[in-house]
Scaffold this active site. Sequence first.
Site, short mmCIF file in Angstrom:
data_model
loop_
_atom_site.label_atom_id
_atom_site.label_comp_id
_atom_site.label_asym_id
_atom_site.label_seq_id
_atom_site.Cartn_x
_atom_site.Cartn_y
_atom_site.Cartn_z
N CYS A 1 0.82 -1.22 0.00
CA CYS A 1 0.00 0.00 0.00
C CYS A 1 0.85 1.27 0.00
O CYS A 1 0.47 2.28 -0.62
CB CYS A 1 -0.95 0.00 1.19
SG CYS A 1 -0.15 -0.28 2.79
N HIS B 1 -1.85 7.13 3.79
CA HIS B 1 -0.39 7.06 3.92
C HIS B 1 0.24 8.29 3.27
O HIS B 1 -0.12 8.66 2.15
CB HIS B 1 0.17 5.82 3.23
CG HIS B 1 -0.08 4.53 3.95
ND1 HIS B 1 -0.64 4.46 5.21
CD2 HIS B 1 0.17 3.24 3.57
CE1 HIS B 1 -0.72 3.19 5.58
NE2 HIS B 1 -0.24 2.44 4.62
#
Length: 364
Positions: free
Chosen positions: A158, A253
Amino acid sequence: MSAKIKVGVLGATGMVGQRYIKLLENHPWFEVTYVAASPRSAGKAYKDAVKNRWLIGENIPSGVADLIVEDANDEKKALGKCQFVFSALEMGKEEIKALEAAYAAEGIPVVSNASANRWTEDVPMLVPEINYSHLDVIAEQKKHHGWDKGFIAVKPNCSLQTYMMPIHALIQAGYPVKRMVVTTLQATSGAGYPGVPSFDMIDNIVPFIGGEEEKTEKECLKILGKVQDGKIVNAEYPVVSSTCTRVPVIDGHTACVSLEFADKKPSLEEIEKIWTSYKSVPQELNLPSAPEHPIVVRHEENRPQPRRDRETEKGMACVIGRLRPCNVFDIKFVSLSHNTKRGAALGGILNAELLKAKGFFDNL
């Protein structure tokens, strides 16, 4: 309108599996008709298997709530109930690798979120905007295993989604990247559920996530590689040095990136133009989950921010800010992506949409 393709979700009761269930609700091409998880959930209605631990939205999608959960370890249970599966399995890597291969051997393609097959030479690790050509390796993968209809395709870690598209855009525009230093600030949802204990995260930053730095430094080279002699050969550059941290953010993120170009260096104005004009096959094919603008540039001095920017383009965009010269390398910037959408389930769904559009599900 043709009937929807019937799909299954392996690991359907976990956090990523739940995200798949929610995101596939009312999908124009796919319909969830099969759910599987660990033996302790098998035999229960899905709504009962996730009772008191449903995490994604207010309600469980009605079309899935009453499906009976099967044991994910028995691949034959899926026969006749779905045409391909999304894998959100949570177990040991070797167990996942063997189980995904077992589904493929039964003629059921596997579109995986798991890391087990990311380094398998004939398994494409897809970011559809970047390495759609890696689908060419699937024919060799099927031949190698003697699989007729089944195959395996995976998505990368990810955290890579946070900066891979802007890097690819620069390389594609004729500005190869030689070296990068990346520091990630990764959301707690990336650790799954229940994830990192709250007492460890509140008022804290954890400067280590097991395995993340190795993935950050190596997976980009496979994504930027090429298919040669029936396998994917890694790119030589960029060389990446990374530090991966966990921060008290739920979703999103962030990465702080400094990079050095191999030879010629574009201006900041040219870089922004390259990024904002970047489009690729998912946009050309108008895939349902594809962002219209894969890369979005913000000019505010304090953006991107997870709470403000993670849902940009349905959670599928890379949002970039603070583009500026670097005193050590050439440029530096801050980028953000939604780790449980672009970085997980919705990224997996986009992979499946690309596979469908390219005819890989035609004969299922």
